[in-house]
Design a protein around this motif. Structure first.
Motif, PDB file in Angstrom:
ATOM      1  N   VAL A 191      -7.116   1.290  -7.161  1.00  0.00           N
ATOM      2  CA  VAL A 191      -7.595   2.495  -6.369  1.00  0.00           C
ATOM      3  C   VAL A 191      -8.971   1.902  -5.476  1.00  0.00           C
ATOM      4  O   VAL A 191      -9.995   1.494  -5.930  1.00  0.00           O
ATOM      5  CB  VAL A 191      -8.303   3.345  -7.490  1.00  0.00           C
ATOM      6  CG1 VAL A 191      -8.916   4.613  -7.006  1.00  0.00           C
ATOM      7  CG2 VAL A 191      -6.999   3.849  -8.498  1.00  0.00           C
TER       8      VAL A 191
ATOM      9  N   MET B 114       0.926  -1.053  -0.038  1.00  0.00           N
ATOM     10  CA  MET B 114       0.077  -0.021   0.120  1.00  0.00           C
ATOM     11  C   MET B 114       1.036   1.288  -0.128  1.00  0.00           C
ATOM     12  O   MET B 114       1.708   1.484   0.903  1.00  0.00           O
ATOM     13  CB  MET B 114      -0.951  -0.024   1.199  1.00  0.00           C
ATOM     14  CG  MET B 114      -1.708  -1.079   1.165  1.00  0.00           C
ATOM     15  SD  MET B 114      -3.049  -1.442  -0.117  1.00  0.00           S
ATOM     16  CE  MET B 114      -4.184  -0.074   0.092  1.00  0.00           C
TER      17      MET B 114
ATOM     18  N   ASP C 137       5.658   8.699  -2.437  1.00  0.00           N
ATOM     19  CA  ASP C 137       4.943   7.730  -3.039  1.00  0.00           C
ATOM     20  C   ASP C 137       5.726   7.252  -4.587  1.00  0.00           C
ATOM     21  O   ASP C 137       5.843   6.333  -4.739  1.00  0.00           O
ATOM     22  CB  ASP C 137       3.560   7.819  -3.092  1.00  0.00           C
ATOM     23  CG  ASP C 137       2.883   9.265  -3.801  1.00  0.00           C
ATOM     24  OD1 ASP C 137       4.019   9.995  -3.947  1.00  0.00           O
ATOM     25  OD2 ASP C 137       1.843   9.580  -3.838  1.00  0.00           O
TER      26      ASP C 137
ATOM     27  N   THR D 118       2.497   9.175   8.776  1.00  0.00           N
ATOM     28  CA  THR D 118       1.733   9.885   7.614  1.00  0.00           C
ATOM     29  C   THR D 118       1.753  11.369   7.990  1.00  0.00           C
ATOM     30  O   THR D 118       1.468  12.061   7.177  1.00  0.00           O
ATOM     31  CB  THR D 118       0.347   9.330   7.451  1.00  0.00           C
ATOM     32  OG1 THR D 118      -0.516   9.335   8.531  1.00  0.00           O
ATOM     33  CG2 THR D 118       0.250   7.978   6.835  1.00  0.00           C
TER      34      THR D 118
ATOM     35  N   ARG E  31     -10.741   3.706  -3.267  1.00  0.00           N
ATOM     36  CA  ARG E  31     -11.510   4.719  -2.613  1.00  0.00           C
ATOM     37  C   ARG E  31     -13.032   4.633  -3.293  1.00  0.00           C
ATOM     38  O   ARG E  31     -13.950   5.139  -2.602  1.00  0.00           O
ATOM     39  CB  ARG E  31     -11.093   5.980  -2.391  1.00  0.00           C
ATOM     40  CG  ARG E  31     -11.918   6.882  -1.317  1.00  0.00           C
ATOM     41  CD  ARG E  31     -11.781   8.377  -1.695  1.00  0.00           C
ATOM     42  NE  ARG E  31     -12.263   8.663  -2.909  1.00  0.00           N
ATOM     43  CZ  ARG E  31     -13.533   9.157  -2.995  1.00  0.00           C
ATOM     44  NH1 ARG E  31     -14.306   9.208  -1.934  1.00  0.00           N
ATOM     45  NH2 ARG E  31     -14.007   9.592  -4.135  1.00  0.00           N
TER      46      ARG E  31
ATOM     47  N   VAL F 231      -3.333   2.371  -3.989  1.00  0.00           N
ATOM     48  CA  VAL F 231      -3.636   3.758  -3.505  1.00  0.00           C
ATOM     49  C   VAL F 231      -4.953   3.851  -2.957  1.00  0.00           C
ATOM     50  O   VAL F 231      -5.800   3.036  -3.343  1.00  0.00           O
ATOM     51  CB  VAL F 231      -3.349   4.725  -4.463  1.00  0.00           C
ATOM     52  CG1 VAL F 231      -1.830   4.699  -5.014  1.00  0.00           C
ATOM     53  CG2 VAL F 231      -4.253   4.546  -6.050  1.00  0.00           C
ATOM     54  N   CYS F 232      -5.504   4.934  -2.477  1.00  0.00           N
ATOM     55  CA  CYS F 232      -6.676   5.434  -1.930  1.00  0.00           C
ATOM     56  C   CYS F 232      -7.296   6.400  -3.057  1.00  0.00           C
ATOM     57  O   CYS F 232      -8.361   5.730  -3.447  1.00  0.00           O
ATOM     58  CB  CYS F 232      -6.726   6.163  -0.599  1.00  0.00           C
ATOM     59  SG  CYS F 232      -8.355   6.685   0.016  1.00  0.00           S
TER      60      CYS F 232
ATOM     61  N   GLU G 230      -3.851  10.179  -6.583  1.00  0.00           N
ATOM     62  CA  GLU G 230      -2.563   9.389  -6.095  1.00  0.00           C
ATOM     63  C   GLU G 230      -1.953   8.620  -7.253  1.00  0.00           C
ATOM     64  O   GLU G 230      -0.979   8.433  -7.558  1.00  0.00           O
ATOM     65  CB  GLU G 230      -2.729   8.552  -5.021  1.00  0.00           C
ATOM     66  CG  GLU G 230      -3.058   9.327  -3.566  1.00  0.00           C
ATOM     67  CD  GLU G 230      -3.427   8.550  -2.271  1.00  0.00           C
ATOM     68  OE1 GLU G 230      -2.923   9.082  -1.037  1.00  0.00           O
ATOM     69  OE2 GLU G 230      -3.856   7.338  -2.594  1.00  0.00           O
TER      70      GLU G 230
ATOM     71  N   LYS H 122      -0.535   4.343  -0.812  1.00  0.00           N
ATOM     72  CA  LYS H 122      -1.263   5.392  -0.467  1.00  0.00           C
ATOM     73  C   LYS H 122      -0.734   6.366   0.646  1.00  0.00           C
ATOM     74  O   LYS H 122       0.178   6.110   1.155  1.00  0.00           O
ATOM     75  CB  LYS H 122      -2.706   5.042   0.144  1.00  0.00           C
ATOM     76  CG  LYS H 122      -3.026   4.237   1.384  1.00  0.00           C
ATOM     77  CD  LYS H 122      -4.211   3.813   1.592  1.00  0.00           C
ATOM     78  CE  LYS H 122      -4.068   3.093   3.076  1.00  0.00           C
ATOM     79  NZ  LYS H 122      -5.534   2.839   3.625  1.00  0.00           N
ATOM     80  N   ALA H 123      -1.270   7.613   0.711  1.00  0.00           N
ATOM     81  CA  ALA H 123      -1.164   8.435   1.652  1.00  0.00           C
ATOM     82  C   ALA H 123       0.436   8.918   1.648  1.00  0.00           C
ATOM     83  O   ALA H 123       1.339   8.860   2.443  1.00  0.00           O
ATOM     84  CB  ALA H 123      -1.363   8.141   3.130  1.00  0.00           C
TER      85      ALA H 123
END
Ligand SMILES: Cc1ncc(COP(=O)(O)O)c(C=O)c1O
Length: 396
Positions: free
Chosen positions: A81, A34, A44, A371, A83, A61-62, A66, A36-37
């Motif tokens: 992805v 992961m 990233d 984060t 989200r 990623v979220c 991203e 993400k963030a």
């Protein structure tokens, strides 16, 4: 770098943590770090490019944004992805060859509307998190809608543990989670494709089960795909499970100035810390605007020249102060000019101060400590392959 405050990212340690996963799970159907963030604060684009060199084929990623950033900087791996998306998002996902994790009927409609050729998706089911995903009861209807669908190809099924830290226990919430995971395994069968469910806690608990030779457990019901986050960055969220992980990020700065205080004088806004003796205070140029949580005022420690020293006074937006009286006693302060300070991570003497410790004191979690490290803190990459990361971040 005019202010020498930075997050040192050790790529050798990241490679080590990935190797631990690759060698522990050589038959995993799916290994999706992961990122993400901002790769949990580690950068990233840089990490994604580096992970590709380690043979990583999937990245999580979220946000669509991203994923777009990774594509823009030349990342070729399959990007999941997580989200969700609207119609416009569906177009972007397809245009940039990302893989959507589909969680609603509406998203299926969007994809059918915009896809010109078959689009690969992963389908997410809710097994107790109650955040995103289809209910298990919807599996049959989904199967009917998506089986031999001309626009959509279901490549994998997804769920997420809501109590991964405790995944082995059969008490309370864990019992409920295991029951739901068991149920998910059953409803997943007709799809005849692989599924992924395990975050770091799930993965570490699975390692534990294997060591204990426990065959009958929902975590062992099938060859779950892996979605490690925290553990690739070097931290183990499951107390009592041994796993040789190496911390990737160290948050560092260099002393700005030293102040000599008389006993009775105070430090920082509000004067919340008073010197009990004549004291030497190191002013360090990192503050809450850089992600060092203000709640740690008068609570935490830092490493100064190999010694743990207390943080004193309220943390400011751009500075924090350390009581280094004992660490420098009897020494000429000239020798501490440009002295490095480690806020968390490893110092040059091999000492380690864990962000887990800071998280405990900040009533937070390690994920949040990592984060939180702010945008204005440069990431400095070290390790054998650092030059690859620095030189090879090219645009598409
Ligand atoms: C869907 C999903 N999978 C995997 C992860 C990775 O979790 P961890 O960092 O605990 O390994 C996350 C993190 O929040 C997530 O949201």
């Amino acid at each position: 770098m005019y202010r020498r405050t930075f997050a040192e990212i050790n790529l050798d340690h990241l490679a080590h943590n990935i190797r631990v996963l690759q060698t522990s799970f050589p038959d995993a159907p799916f290994l999706c770090p992961m990122v993400k963030a901002n790769a949990y604060g580690h950068g990233d684009v840089q990490l994604a490019r580096f992970l590709e060199t380690l043979g990583i084929k999937h990245l999580g990623v979220c946000l669509i944004e991203e994923g777009l950033l990774l594509r823009h900087f030349g990342v070729k791996a399959e990007i999941l992805v997580f989200r969700g998306f609207d119609r416009e998002g569906a177009e972007k996902i397809i245009q940039y060859r990302m893989t959507p994790v589909v969680t609603t009927w509406e998203q299926i409609d969007h994809l059918e509307e915009v896809a010109k050729s078959p689009v690969n998706i992963h389908l997410k089911f809710d097994t107790g998190m109650n955040r995103l995903g289809f209910r298990p009861e919807e599996a049959q209807k989904l199967y009917e809608r998506l089986w031999q669908n001309k626009k959509i190809r279901v490549k994998a099924l997804v769920t997420h543990l809501y109590n991964g830290e405790d995944a082995i226990s059969d008490q309370g919430n864990s019992a409920d989670q295991l029951r739901r995971l068991h149920q998910a395994s059953e409803i997943f069968k007709p799809f005849e494709i692989f599924s992924h469910a395990l975050n770091s806690a799930g993965i570490l608990n699975l390692l534990k089960l294997r060591k204990e030779h426990k065959a009958e457990h929902p975590l062992l019901l099938q060859n779950w795909g892996l979605r490690p986050g925290l553990m690739i960055y070097g931290y183990n969220p499951v107390p009592g499970v041994n796993c040789d992980l190496k911390p990737v990020m160290s948050l560092k700065s260099v002393v700005n100035t030293f102040r000599h205080l008389k006993a009775g004088e105070t430090v920082s806004y509000g004067g919340t810390w008073k010197a009990k003796q004549d004291s030497v205070i190191a002013v360090v140029p990192i503050g809450y605007a850089d992600g060092y949580h203000r709640i740690l005022s008068n609570q935490s420690h830092a490493l100064f020249n190999g010694v743990r020293v207390p943080l004193v006074g309220n943390i400011c937006m751009d500075y924090l102060m350390l009581d280094v009286t004992e660490a420098v006693r009897g020494k000429d302060l000239v020798q501490y000019k440009d002295q490095e300070v480690v806020l968390f991570g490893q110092d040059s003497f091999g000492n380690f101060l864990s962000p887990e410790e800071l998280a405990g004191k900040a009533k937070s979690i390690t994920w949040e400590m990592l984060t939180s490290v702010g945008e204005r803190v440069p990431r400095v990459y070290t390790g054998a392959d650092a030059s690859f990361v620095i030189e090879n971040v090219g645009g598409e």
